[in-house]
Design a protein around this motif. Structure first.
Motif: not given
Length: 260
Positions: A158-161, A192-206, A133-134, A217-222
């Motif tokens: 912190k275990p969350q986020g 932390t579950s998604g979905p994830f996205a750019y805050k103000d829209g995808t930057p130009e060229h990105a 996990a590290n 096995p413990s349920g921890r997600t990455m």
């Protein structure tokens, strides 16, 4: 205990008795005892008292020292779209042929590999795995070359986020015809579950953010978040990536200290 090095001895006391009589005998014996007590006291002055033993390094004392716990054992298992499928046969073949591992180093099984990105050209893309996990390891395979690196996550977090933002890589793995080859950025978000996205829209060229999640096995997600930006183009350092609920937001192009 021998008396040969002491300032007085039993023979000295006997001599006093025969030579001087009762009172002198008492005075001689008192003086002799006094000297003996002084010597005994002086000899034991530097010896630590029996009631004060030296501190021991017991398991309890080491547990209370605040040392980090051992990393959760792995490997983690990829979920959903991150799982290797029959369509990834050429990518896995390229991984086996190009991602050379040092002699004696364990090669992750196919079931441990998470597909982060599938390239437009068959046999190209990005794979990752987590032995614990590290730690996470990344293999990027392009038409001209491949790159393999492992990175450490913060041991106390912190275990969350928790968010780990990696440095853009690999470099110079694109096509020779590309004026500005794309550089891959990888960030890891914990539990932390998604979905994830750019805050103000995808930057130009990105490119848009892509997600791949693994679970222990413990349920921890990455969750691995991958996005690309052309090399040689000014990166919008203020750009942020957030989860849908905005519970987690982070700057997409500022690497974490552990990822530098």
């Amino acid at each position: 205990m021998a008396f040969e090095n002491w300032p007085c001895s039993p023979d000295d006391g006997a001599a006093m008795i025969s030579a001087t009589g009762g009172w002198a005998m008492k005075r001689g014996l008192l003086a002799c005892v006094g000297v003996m007590l002084f010597v005994v006291t002086g000899c034991t002055e530097d010896t630590p008292p029996l009631s004060s033993p030296a501190p021991s390094s017991s398991p309890a004392s080491s547990a209370s020292s605040g040392s980090p716990e051992p990393p959760e054992p792995g490997p983690a298992t990829p979920l959903g779209a991150a799982t290797v499928t029959a369509k990834d046969a050429k990518l896995i073949e390229a991984y086996r042929n190009k991602a050379l591992f040092p002699q004696g180093q364990a090669v992750p099984a196919t079931s441990e590999l998470a597909v982060l990105r599938r390239g437009r050209t068959a046999g190209t893309g990005d794979l990752a795995w987590m032995p614990d996990a590290n730690t996470y390891c990344l293999v990027s395979i392009r038409e001209r070359a491949s790159d393999r690196q492992c990175f450490g996550l913060a041991k106390e977090r912190k275990p969350q986020g928790y968010v780990h933002v990696g440095r853009g890589a690999p470099h110079d793995l694109g096509s020779q015809a590309e004026l500005h080859p794309l550089v891959l950025s990888v960030s890891v978000v914990e539990n932390t579950s998604g979905p994830f996205a750019y805050k103000d829209g995808t930057p130009e060229h990105a490119t848009p953010v892509q997600e791949a999640t693994v679970r222990f096995p413990s349920g921890r997600t990455m969750t691995f978040l991958t996005y690309e930006f052309p090399e040689g183009i000014n990166i919008p350092m203020e750009a942020e990536i957030c989860s849908t609920s905005r519970a987690v937001c982070f700057k997409a192009f500022e690497p974490s200290a552990a990822g530098q």
